[in-house]
Design a protein around this motif. Sequence first.
Motif, PDB file in Angstrom:
ATOM      1  N   ARG A 374       9.994  -5.968  -5.373  1.00  0.00           N
ATOM      2  CA  ARG A 374       8.674  -5.361  -5.569  1.00  0.00           C
ATOM      3  C   ARG A 374       7.582  -6.108  -4.821  1.00  0.00           C
ATOM      4  NH1 ARG A 374       9.158  -3.563 -11.953  1.00  0.00           N
ATOM      5  NH2 ARG A 374      10.209  -1.572 -11.497  1.00  0.00           N
ATOM      6  N   SER A 375       7.800  -7.410  -4.589  1.00  0.00           N
ATOM      7  CA  SER A 375       6.766  -8.159  -3.859  1.00  0.00           C
ATOM      8  C   SER A 375       6.609  -7.619  -2.437  1.00  0.00           C
ATOM      9  CB  SER A 375       7.122  -9.646  -3.823  1.00  0.00           C
ATOM     10  OG  SER A 375       8.293  -9.866  -3.044  1.00  0.00           O
ATOM     11  N   ARG A 376       7.714  -7.072  -1.874  1.00  0.00           N
ATOM     12  CA  ARG A 376       7.612  -6.491  -0.535  1.00  0.00           C
ATOM     13  C   ARG A 376       6.758  -5.222  -0.532  1.00  0.00           C
ATOM     14  NH1 ARG A 376      13.325  -7.569   0.086  1.00  0.00           N
ATOM     15  NH2 ARG A 376      13.816  -5.362   0.453  1.00  0.00           N
ATOM     16  N   ILE A 377       6.689  -4.586  -1.683  1.00  0.00           N
ATOM     17  CA  ILE A 377       5.838  -3.396  -1.814  1.00  0.00           C
ATOM     18  C   ILE A 377       4.415  -3.788  -2.187  1.00  0.00           C
ATOM     19  CG2 ILE A 377       5.488  -1.260  -3.133  1.00  0.00           C
ATOM     20  CD1 ILE A 377       8.535  -1.108  -3.425  1.00  0.00           C
ATOM     21  N   TYR A 378       4.297  -4.670  -3.168  1.00  0.00           N
ATOM     22  CA  TYR A 378       2.984  -4.994  -3.718  1.00  0.00           C
ATOM     23  C   TYR A 378       2.074  -5.682  -2.699  1.00  0.00           C
ATOM     24  CZ  TYR A 378       4.988  -3.860  -8.276  1.00  0.00           C
ATOM     25  OH  TYR A 378       5.558  -3.211  -9.328  1.00  0.00           O
ATOM     26  N   ARG A 379       2.676  -6.427  -1.737  1.00  0.00           N
ATOM     27  CA  ARG A 379       1.803  -7.125  -0.793  1.00  0.00           C
ATOM     28  C   ARG A 379       1.020  -6.149   0.085  1.00  0.00           C
ATOM     29  NH1 ARG A 379       3.871  -8.148   4.424  1.00  0.00           N
ATOM     30  NH2 ARG A 379       5.955  -7.294   4.803  1.00  0.00           N
ATOM     31  N   TRP A 380       1.521  -4.899   0.237  1.00  0.00           N
ATOM     32  CA  TRP A 380       0.794  -3.891   1.007  1.00  0.00           C
ATOM     33  C   TRP A 380      -0.422  -3.343   0.259  1.00  0.00           C
ATOM     34  CZ3 TRP A 380       1.543  -3.991   5.892  1.00  0.00           C
ATOM     35  CH2 TRP A 380       2.777  -4.385   6.406  1.00  0.00           C
ATOM     36  N   TYR A 381      -0.404  -3.493  -1.048  1.00  0.00           N
ATOM     37  CA  TYR A 381      -1.591  -3.101  -1.803  1.00  0.00           C
ATOM     38  C   TYR A 381      -2.770  -4.012  -1.458  1.00  0.00           C
ATOM     39  CZ  TYR A 381       0.832   0.342  -4.644  1.00  0.00           C
ATOM     40  OH  TYR A 381       1.503   1.462  -5.063  1.00  0.00           O
ATOM     41  N   GLY A 382      -2.462  -5.240  -1.104  1.00  0.00           N
ATOM     42  CA  GLY A 382      -3.528  -6.131  -0.635  1.00  0.00           C
ATOM     43  C   GLY A 382      -4.138  -5.619   0.657  1.00  0.00           C
ATOM     44  N   GLN A 383      -3.279  -5.056   1.544  1.00  0.00           N
ATOM     45  CA  GLN A 383      -3.773  -4.487   2.793  1.00  0.00           C
ATOM     46  C   GLN A 383      -4.652  -3.243   2.529  1.00  0.00           C
ATOM     47  OE1 GLN A 383      -3.322  -5.755   5.853  1.00  0.00           O
ATOM     48  NE2 GLN A 383      -2.088  -7.468   5.071  1.00  0.00           N
ATOM     49  N   LEU A 384      -4.208  -2.411   1.566  1.00  0.00           N
ATOM     50  CA  LEU A 384      -5.011  -1.219   1.213  1.00  0.00           C
ATOM     51  C   LEU A 384      -6.365  -1.622   0.651  1.00  0.00           C
ATOM     52  CD1 LEU A 384      -2.400   1.199  -0.432  1.00  0.00           C
ATOM     53  CD2 LEU A 384      -3.328   1.257   1.890  1.00  0.00           C
ATOM     54  N   ARG A 385      -6.367  -2.650  -0.168  1.00  0.00           N
ATOM     55  CA  ARG A 385      -7.623  -3.120  -0.750  1.00  0.00           C
ATOM     56  C   ARG A 385      -8.552  -3.645   0.343  1.00  0.00           C
ATOM     57  NH1 ARG A 385     -11.513  -1.943  -3.743  1.00  0.00           N
ATOM     58  NH2 ARG A 385     -12.640  -3.707  -4.677  1.00  0.00           N
ATOM     59  N   ARG A 409      -5.769   1.326  11.380  1.00  0.00           N
ATOM     60  CA  ARG A 409      -5.121   0.230  10.610  1.00  0.00           C
ATOM     61  C   ARG A 409      -4.224   0.817   9.528  1.00  0.00           C
ATOM     62  NH1 ARG A 409      -8.446  -4.565   7.372  1.00  0.00           N
ATOM     63  NH2 ARG A 409      -6.588  -5.713   6.639  1.00  0.00           N
ATOM     64  N   LEU A 410      -4.688   1.921   8.908  1.00  0.00           N
ATOM     65  CA  LEU A 410      -3.910   2.543   7.844  1.00  0.00           C
ATOM     66  C   LEU A 410      -2.634   3.167   8.407  1.00  0.00           C
ATOM     67  CD1 LEU A 410      -4.317   2.879   4.801  1.00  0.00           C
ATOM     68  CD2 LEU A 410      -5.231   5.154   5.234  1.00  0.00           C
ATOM     69  N   ASN A 411      -2.740   3.756   9.576  1.00  0.00           N
ATOM     70  CA  ASN A 411      -1.542   4.321  10.220  1.00  0.00           C
ATOM     71  C   ASN A 411      -0.502   3.226  10.514  1.00  0.00           C
ATOM     72  OD1 ASN A 411      -2.570   6.906  10.164  1.00  0.00           O
ATOM     73  ND2 ASN A 411      -3.522   6.747  12.210  1.00  0.00           N
ATOM     74  N   ASP A 412      -1.013   2.072  10.927  1.00  0.00           N
ATOM     75  CA  ASP A 412      -0.095   0.944  11.191  1.00  0.00           C
ATOM     76  C   ASP A 412       0.578   0.481   9.897  1.00  0.00           C
ATOM     77  OD1 ASP A 412       0.929  -1.226  13.003  1.00  0.00           O
ATOM     78  OD2 ASP A 412      -0.159  -2.467  11.538  1.00  0.00           O
ATOM     79  N   ILE A 413      -0.215   0.438   8.817  1.00  0.00           N
ATOM     80  CA  ILE A 413       0.351   0.053   7.518  1.00  0.00           C
ATOM     81  C   ILE A 413       1.441   1.044   7.109  1.00  0.00           C
ATOM     82  CG2 ILE A 413      -0.159  -0.139   5.055  1.00  0.00           C
ATOM     83  CD1 ILE A 413      -2.914  -1.251   5.838  1.00  0.00           C
ATOM     84  N   GLU A 414       1.128   2.346   7.264  1.00  0.00           N
ATOM     85  CA  GLU A 414       2.091   3.374   6.869  1.00  0.00           C
ATOM     86  C   GLU A 414       3.369   3.255   7.713  1.00  0.00           C
ATOM     87  OE1 GLU A 414       1.871   8.030   5.702  1.00  0.00           O
ATOM     88  OE2 GLU A 414       0.980   7.443   7.614  1.00  0.00           O
ATOM     89  N   HIS A 415       3.221   2.994   8.990  1.00  0.00           N
ATOM     90  CA  HIS A 415       4.384   2.851   9.866  1.00  0.00           C
ATOM     91  C   HIS A 415       5.270   1.691   9.404  1.00  0.00           C
ATOM     92  CE1 HIS A 415       6.811   2.838  13.470  1.00  0.00           C
ATOM     93  NE2 HIS A 415       6.531   1.550  13.635  1.00  0.00           N
ATOM     94  N   ARG A 416       4.643   0.601   9.055  1.00  0.00           N
ATOM     95  CA  ARG A 416       5.421  -0.569   8.600  1.00  0.00           C
ATOM     96  C   ARG A 416       6.055  -0.311   7.238  1.00  0.00           C
ATOM     97  NH1 ARG A 416       2.313  -6.116  10.356  1.00  0.00           N
ATOM     98  NH2 ARG A 416       1.926  -5.554  12.542  1.00  0.00           N
ATOM     99  N   VAL A 417       5.346   0.353   6.352  1.00  0.00           N
ATOM    100  CA  VAL A 417       5.902   0.660   5.027  1.00  0.00           C
ATOM    101  C   VAL A 417       7.125   1.554   5.168  1.00  0.00           C
ATOM    102  CG1 VAL A 417       5.455   1.917   2.884  1.00  0.00           C
ATOM    103  CG2 VAL A 417       3.773   0.287   3.753  1.00  0.00           C
TER     104      VAL A 417
END
Length: 453
Positions: A374-385, A409-417
């Motif tokens: 879950r930490s691999r998922i939750y750390r992206w919430y920091g990016q969204l914030r 930046r959001l598109n890059d986040i989505e691509h990585r997720v």
Amino acid sequence: MKPIRQRVGRILKFTRFSFRDLVASAAPTVALIAAACVAAYLIVDPAPPRQVTLGTGQENSAYDRIGQKYAQELGRHGIAVTLQGSHGSRENLRRLNDHKVDIAFVQSGSTDQAEAERRGLVSLGSLFTEPLWLFLREEKGHAPIARLTQLKGMKINIGAKGSGAPRLFRQVLEVNGVDVKEVQASQLDNTPATIELLEGRIDGMVFAAAPDDPLIQMLLQTPGIALFDFTQAEAYTRRLPFLTHVTLPRGIVDLGRDLPAHDYQLIAPTATLVAREDLHPALVDLFVQAAARIHGGAGWFQQQGQFPSPRFSEIPVAQEAAKFYKDGPPFLQRYMNFWLANFFDRMWVVVVALGALILPLSRVVPPLYVWRIRSRIYRWYGQLRAVEQALEAAAPGELEAVCRAQLERLNDIEHRVNRLSIPLSFADDLYGLRSHINFVRDRIQNQLRSSTE
């Protein structure tokens, strides 16, 4: 076909169980358990040493020859036995006390129980009887000596310095009311003393040794040399409890020549195997088993199976030796070689360590595994914030540029997720993150439309 295989591989990658994460989560626990087991195995019950020092006796003596048999027996199990010669029991006791030998042959009566306990010595059992042999020169025209009181003024070698014979003979003289000072005592080694006796320069000599000692065998067959007959042997054993009454049968030396010509009554201490109490228990087992093979047969003064024995010693018997005399060899050693049996015998320490650690630590692994995924998922919430904070901090005139930058930046986040490898059981968390990314994107697009109107 290749695109299909790639799609299947991609699906498996995103849905399989994450063995790597499980290993990473369990590794600290497994390492801790392994370290505890190794520590328990090495420290709590260390492996027996592969070398031991055995204190024997004078060169070519019974102790010396028997010591070589022990070296052969233990050598079969990969234990190197270093033989250290001495003058006898007293010297062996000193070396045990000084930690110069690990185990040694000691004559019963050489010490007492209180002294042995204070020094931390234990007995592995009595091995064989060692009669007190008093050989005297026969004088023509004189009756043979029948009482020890008749030794007053005679030249007697009472045994080598460091052996048990001088102490024993002094005790025997004392119960006869004779002070050793009333005898012209010398303390030569056995071989020089025998020469002195045969040359007529001394009147007698004392041995305390097994009957197969070469010097004893020779003196028993030498004309003009007589063996003293302890006709009061039973009384001696009552006065000195560490002694036993044995009989040298008529003809036992040479039946053809009828040597000796009659039975001789003798008094005998026993040879005991004495060790320091810190000798490894596994080595105690090995020595006692070797003793049973070496000394278990019949002999001049013993019946089949009479020795080794926990009796006839003033020194407390080691716990492992007492177990052997009661129950026989350890169970595993009856069916396995020594080292394998010793390994399994010591494994209970590891089992205890495992039982103490596995149950509590096993409860830590599942939460660690869940947290790692879950930490691999939750750390992206920091990016969204961070994206939302950038929008909130934007000035009215910069809002459009900031919105477009944050969309990229959001598109890059989505691509990585989308490239995250997540086990199927955590898919709800992954899809929740994706929906929240879309939620933030909708918010940015709404603000972008508002800024352009």
